[in-house]
Write an enzyme that holds these catalytic residues in place. Structure first.
Site, PDB file in Angstrom:
ATOM      1  CE  LYS A  36      -1.023   2.492   2.921  1.00  0.00           C
ATOM      2  NZ  LYS A  36      -0.478   3.849   3.286  1.00  0.00           N
ATOM      3  CB  THR A  83       7.133   1.464   0.223  1.00  0.00           C
ATOM      4  OG1 THR A  83       6.298   2.606   0.325  1.00  0.00           O
ATOM      5  CG2 THR A  83       6.281   0.269  -0.140  1.00  0.00           C
ATOM      6  CD  GLU A 138      -1.023  11.114  -1.847  1.00  0.00           C
ATOM      7  OE1 GLU A 138      -1.454  10.625  -0.788  1.00  0.00           O
ATOM      8  OE2 GLU A 138      -0.256  12.091  -1.891  1.00  0.00           O
TER       9      GLU A 138
END
Lengths: 406, 406
Positions: free
Chosen positions: B179, B190, B277
């Site tokens: 994620k 990450t 994003e």
């Protein structure tokens, strides 16, 4: 829209500096995109330039010419950066100098070329060369404001600073202009700034004054972290207002000039941030309590470059966790986070590495709603400090840079 | 919207791994925000974590627990990162482990905690602890997709990869989830990724496999350059599919596992970039011809982090001068720009440091209009190379991060 007070002050004339400009149609019609500076004989000139390995052709030529002696002319175009243009670009910059030198009756090395605008296209040499004579014909001593407008690209306001000061009862002037709004993270100086004084200063001290003041002005601002290919900052002392030449750093007049120059350079550098592409806020990032200046500088830039911090500033959201994260990834060795304090102006948001107990979202939101904010960080491990100036990251930054060129 | 193919594959069950989840209302109601992994006894587990100095409380606790032995449980919450939370945050992470250990009948160090979400707020411990029993009750072996959804924050799609492979005629499975969509520039791993195989692998080799593959997967992606406080990547080998334990790197089965793991890790890492994003494009930055890998990596990140390059990619504008500028300010010593070649996919835009003669805007625009683009740079000074994956910078990145929390 630029942030806060960006008004042009009264731009005092500097004795020994004349400025001319013309519409050369470098990229767009109907704008004064070609500017010439003329310095009186005997002026001492210093320059600092970008450290980008892909530095532009005019930067190469300016450095080479400066090494040969004091220039008498600067020639500046907007609309085209003459960067990434290879041998043809280099020849175009040299030809521009040669042509102006011929028209003005000086040596080619006495002309420094400057360019700003799009990277990777060749200069329109025919139109540029044709503009030199009309620009030269127009030189006059009161054209600083015209020059400030002439060198703009994505800038929304012309940028200037000017002061008068006294040395031994004689009045001198220090006047300068700058431009830049994007691709701003200068590493030596920003594209472009020109500052002049009519005080008499020996050439090596002119260079020293410039290097000293650029370090804490142009070398401490960032808009997007992108170091330009064309950054150049020129400081000239014409000596035309009279008085004995300043030949020593221990001369009390040297200290006074340093003080005035630092103020003018700071103003010119901060004006660039205030006019940062899409900027809605002016941010001061002050890091203190460091073991050395470099780590304070690294952490200040880490905060100032973080897209997450910058978008939170744009949103007026006191999302201070993003500031902590940016401190944490700045790469400073053995950082003890339990000694770190962080303030937004007068509001402490982080105490000893965690949330400050008396912090409230209301207090944080009050500061974040301001258009000028200081983020202050105390590392609690020494006496060193450093300060960096930046702006927020808004929709308009994306819009301006997604639309530029098209 | 995520870029390109981000579909969840068939998520093969890994023998020895069970997953449960529940709605604990950590931050938002009605979402499965608490996930538990259960590993069979004898599983070998390895982890890598963020190098952010402000690393989160659960990262501290996970590292300490991993050092004591192999964990049997992972407990993961979204909605709150438990970072920048001081001693209280540390105690909350420890209490979470202690409570789950008590319910499951294991030692506290056999539980690793993970958190993701807002930084700087304390966990809602009452709701979190109350969720542990229902989450534990729900564990089953086919819940990988549920877990991938459970750990999402600003992610728009759940992220998974799964493969089956053979070693000595026996069939094994490698399945993982990840994620992350913002605050992404991992420096170790990450936030968050969990990968499991039922192959039997000795613990030190599990760690070695993880370190080797993370370096060219999670450690080579960036969305905004912001290294998270919570990055964690866990790899577990349960050994439950049988066969002799792999105890040597020279075992041909080790090479096979490495190959499969590298593919799974790459997919999981690239899925994060594809779901970056505001991302509209997936960009591969491949730098070759370097004197060493580090300078290739530095230049690749310089391009991948440049807001000007990223906005040009968003605008489909072949403004390649911005790529040259980013190469130039990457800080690589003695870079001879006249040896540099740059391509957008198959279109050469820069030849020997200047514009390629046969380059046309049309050709550049054709590549830039694609949703997947490779920027390839040849430095012409050696044999080293490195590759970084990133996305563009759009209005939506600003919107998401200006709105987050509000």
């Amino acid at each position: 829209m630029a942030v806060g007070d960006v008004t042009m002050p009264q731009m005092h004339v500097v004795k020994g500096v004349k400025i001319g400009s013309t519409e050369a149609y470098v990229r767009y019609p109907n704008r004064r995109d070609l500017v010439i500076f003329e310095f009186a004989e005997g002026s001492n000139v210093a320059g600092v330039f970008t450290q980008n390995a892909f530095c532009a052709a005019p930067v190469h030529v300016s450095k080479a010419h400066l090494a040969e002696g004091n220039p008498r002319y600067l020639v500046i175009n907007t609309g085209n950066a003459n960067a990434g243009t290879g041998p043809t670009g280099l020849k175009n910059a040299q030809d521009t100098c040669a042509k102006l030198a011929e028209l003005a009756g000086v040596n080619s090395f006495e002309v420094l070329p400057f360019s700003t605008g799009v990277i990777g296209e060749q200069l329109p040499m025919e139109r540029l060369l044709a503009g030199l004579q009309p620009a030269l014909n127009s030189v006059q001593d009161a054209a600083w404001s015209d020059a400030a407008s002439g060198i703009m690209t994505t800038d929304t306001v012309p940028k200037g600073a000017s002061e008068q000061f006294e040395l031994d009862g004689m009045t001198y002037t220090m006047t300068g202009i700058s431009k830049g709004a994007g691709m701003i993270r200068p590493n030596m100086a920003t594209m472009l700034s020109f500052v002049a004084t009519d005080a008499p200063i020996r050439r090596d001290l002119v260079q020293k004054l410039l290097k000293t003041t650029v370090e804490h002005s142009f070398n401490r601002i960032t808009i997007d972290g992108d170091t330009s290919t064309n950054d150049s900052c020129i400081f000239v002392a014409t000596g035309q207002a009279g008085g004995a030449e300043i030949t020593s750093e221990s001369d009390v007049r040297y200290a006074k000039v340093l003080e005035v120059l630092a103020r003018v350079m700071n103003r010119l550098a901060q004006l660039i941030v205030r006019d940062g592409e899409g900027a809605t806020k002016f941010i001061t990032v002050a890091v203190e309590g460091g073991a050395n200046t470099q780590e304070c500088c690294d952490i200040a830039y880490s905060i100032a470059h973080s897209p997450l911090v910058k978008t939170a500033l744009f949103a007026s959201d006191p999302n201070w966790g993003r500031i902590l994260a940016a401190i944490g990834y700045a790469g400073v060795k053995d950082l003890d986070v339990s000694k770190i304090q962080v303030w937004l102006d007068d509001v402490q948001i982080c105490k000893d590495g965690g949330a400050a107990e008396d912090y409230t979202e209301e207090a944080g939101a009050r500061v974040m709603a301001q258009t000028e904010i200081t983020i202050r960080v105390d590392l609690g491990r020494g006496q060193a400090k450093d300060t960096v100036y930046t702006c927020d990251l808004s929709y308009d930054y994306v819009k301006i840079n997604a639309d530029y060129r098209s």
